[in-house]
Scaffold this motif. Sequence first.
Motif, PDB file in Angstrom:
ATOM      1  N   MET A   1     -38.917 -38.452  40.535  1.00  0.00           N
ATOM      2  CA  MET A   1     -38.708 -38.350  41.946  1.00  0.00           C
ATOM      3  C   MET A   1     -38.154 -37.077  42.424  1.00  0.00           C
ATOM      4  O   MET A   1     -38.510 -36.549  43.483  1.00  0.00           O
ATOM      5  CB  MET A   1     -37.976 -39.677  42.227  1.00  0.00           C
ATOM      6  N   LEU A   2     -37.149 -36.703  41.526  1.00  0.00           N
ATOM      7  CA  LEU A   2     -36.449 -35.566  41.873  1.00  0.00           C
ATOM      8  C   LEU A   2     -37.333 -34.390  42.171  1.00  0.00           C
ATOM      9  O   LEU A   2     -37.384 -33.546  42.942  1.00  0.00           O
ATOM     10  CB  LEU A   2     -35.295 -35.057  41.206  1.00  0.00           C
ATOM     11  N   SER A   5     -39.402 -34.351  45.118  1.00  0.00           N
ATOM     12  CA  SER A   5     -38.756 -34.000  46.290  1.00  0.00           C
ATOM     13  C   SER A   5     -38.527 -32.475  46.274  1.00  0.00           C
ATOM     14  O   SER A   5     -38.627 -31.920  47.268  1.00  0.00           O
ATOM     15  CB  SER A   5     -37.357 -34.588  46.169  1.00  0.00           C
ATOM     16  N   ALA A   9     -39.970 -29.701  49.263  1.00  0.00           N
ATOM     17  CA  ALA A   9     -39.061 -28.845  49.804  1.00  0.00           C
ATOM     18  C   ALA A   9     -39.737 -27.254  49.668  1.00  0.00           C
ATOM     19  O   ALA A   9     -39.884 -26.862  50.667  1.00  0.00           O
ATOM     20  CB  ALA A   9     -37.791 -28.854  49.162  1.00  0.00           C
TER      21      ALA A   9
END
Length: 174
Positions: A1-2, A5, A9
């Motif tokens: 998930m990181l 993200s 970004a």
Amino acid sequence: MLFLSIAVAILAALVLVDLLLSAAIIRRLRETETKLVEMTTPPASELSLGAAMPEFVSSDGQVSSAELAGGPVMIGFFSAGCRHCPAQAEALADRAEEISRAGVRVVSFLAVGEGATDELAPALRKAGLLVTEGDPSAAMTTFQVQGTPAFLMFGGDGRLLGRGHELSEVFNSK
């Protein structure tokens, strides 16, 4: 998930950079276009603002500078075959009553070369006096007009108040 993200970004940052660069390019293109138009569009006349109306008599003797003295006058220059002239001739005809109410006399010079059709005359006659000349027009030479359509607005004192390629540049509603 990181990982997802971070990717979103980075992608968002790249899109913002792209938007900023695109806006800068568009701004630069508009500035360049404005400069090109200024460089390629000759002035309506080489007469400077404030210059006195040149002495002239039309080739057919219909009008002279002496007859136009004493009141404001707008002089329009048109030529048969000019692609922008029909729209400006119609604009002049449409606003003829308004211009007359303002106390401005209108004189139009129409240059018609050999073999050219004279389609502008009916609209120009609605606006005021029409003088038809050969091509090149002697009046255009006298008033140092570089291209058509062109409008020159002289005040009651015979001084050039405004010039332009569109009617709206020299006669605006007050």
